[in-house]
Design a protein around this motif. Sequence first.
Motif, PDB file in Angstrom:
ATOM      1  N   LYS A 159       3.299 -27.365  -8.211  1.00  0.00           N
ATOM      2  CA  LYS A 159       2.576 -27.092  -6.968  1.00  0.00           C
ATOM      3  C   LYS A 159       3.294 -25.962  -6.253  1.00  0.00           C
ATOM      4  O   LYS A 159       4.501 -26.044  -5.975  1.00  0.00           O
ATOM      5  N   THR A 204      -2.411 -23.174  -1.268  1.00  0.00           N
ATOM      6  CA  THR A 204      -1.771 -24.062  -2.240  1.00  0.00           C
ATOM      7  C   THR A 204      -2.355 -23.806  -3.620  1.00  0.00           C
ATOM      8  O   THR A 204      -3.558 -23.576  -3.755  1.00  0.00           O
ATOM      9  N   LEU A 233      -2.219 -25.714  -7.459  1.00  0.00           N
ATOM     10  CA  LEU A 233      -1.795 -26.760  -8.389  1.00  0.00           C
ATOM     11  C   LEU A 233      -2.079 -26.226  -9.789  1.00  0.00           C
ATOM     12  O   LEU A 233      -3.242 -26.105 -10.188  1.00  0.00           O
ATOM     13  N   LEU A 256      -5.987 -25.510  -9.712  1.00  0.00           N
ATOM     14  CA  LEU A 256      -6.760 -25.665  -8.479  1.00  0.00           C
ATOM     15  C   LEU A 256      -6.157 -24.746  -7.424  1.00  0.00           C
ATOM     16  O   LEU A 256      -4.959 -24.819  -7.136  1.00  0.00           O
ATOM     17  N   ASP A 270      -6.333 -23.288  -3.554  1.00  0.00           N
ATOM     18  CA  ASP A 270      -6.784 -23.534  -2.177  1.00  0.00           C
ATOM     19  C   ASP A 270      -6.170 -22.445  -1.309  1.00  0.00           C
ATOM     20  O   ASP A 270      -4.980 -22.472  -1.012  1.00  0.00           O
ATOM     21  N   PRO A 275     -11.568 -24.876  -1.756  1.00  0.00           N
ATOM     22  CA  PRO A 275     -10.717 -24.931  -2.952  1.00  0.00           C
ATOM     23  C   PRO A 275     -11.562 -24.894  -4.222  1.00  0.00           C
ATOM     24  O   PRO A 275     -12.684 -25.420  -4.239  1.00  0.00           O
ATOM     25  N   TYR A 323      -8.006 -34.169  -8.543  1.00  0.00           N
ATOM     26  CA  TYR A 323      -7.533 -33.331  -7.437  1.00  0.00           C
ATOM     27  C   TYR A 323      -8.651 -32.391  -6.978  1.00  0.00           C
ATOM     28  O   TYR A 323      -8.881 -32.212  -5.784  1.00  0.00           O
ATOM     29  N   ALA A 365     -10.340 -32.366  -3.349  1.00  0.00           N
ATOM     30  CA  ALA A 365     -10.126 -31.160  -2.541  1.00  0.00           C
ATOM     31  C   ALA A 365     -11.451 -30.520  -2.137  1.00  0.00           C
ATOM     32  O   ALA A 365     -11.595 -30.058  -1.010  1.00  0.00           O
ATOM     33  N   SER A 414      -9.802 -29.008   1.268  1.00  0.00           N
ATOM     34  CA  SER A 414      -8.417 -28.565   1.049  1.00  0.00           C
ATOM     35  C   SER A 414      -7.699 -29.553   0.135  1.00  0.00           C
ATOM     36  O   SER A 414      -8.133 -30.687  -0.035  1.00  0.00           O
ATOM     37  N   ILE A 415      -6.591 -29.092  -0.431  1.00  0.00           N
ATOM     38  CA  ILE A 415      -5.731 -29.974  -1.234  1.00  0.00           C
ATOM     39  C   ILE A 415      -4.871 -30.754  -0.252  1.00  0.00           C
ATOM     40  O   ILE A 415      -4.136 -30.168   0.537  1.00  0.00           O
ATOM     41  N   ASP A 468      -2.567 -33.324  -1.018  1.00  0.00           N
ATOM     42  CA  ASP A 468      -1.597 -34.162  -1.713  1.00  0.00           C
ATOM     43  C   ASP A 468      -0.273 -33.471  -1.810  1.00  0.00           C
ATOM     44  O   ASP A 468      -0.135 -32.356  -2.119  1.00  0.00           O
TER      45      ASP A 468
END
Length: 115
Positions: free
Chosen positions: A33, A42, A44, A59, A61, A67, A103, A107, A112-113, A115
């Motif tokens: 991440k 972000t 991932l 992923l 974002d 995202p 995820y 998201a 949004s993410i 986590d």
Amino acid sequence: MKPLITDDHRVQLLDNGAAAARGEKRDPLPVVKLFTLDAHATWLLTELSPADGDTAFGLIDLGIGAPELGHVRLSVLEGIRGPQNLAVVRDLHFTPRRRLSEYAKLAQADGSIND
């Protein structure tokens, strides 16, 4: 400053990238991440292209409420600076808790993410 990915991350990302290049259908856990400290972006990441070792997939974002799954070059991420001139960094405490598809689904529903 710590590198965006470790050697172990690179091995895992390249393994996932090689599987994708072979056409294997997998839903891997994110390997790493990355995020901006000052711009709410972000990434991932689950795989790295074995063809160039720079193009990652995961992923993304960008902090604008949309995202999506996509590709990004690590070399580009290394050059990104937020509004306070802070670089993209690796979340040193990230432990994936779900597959990439989950995820992405969460998201996209949340914008949004989280986590």
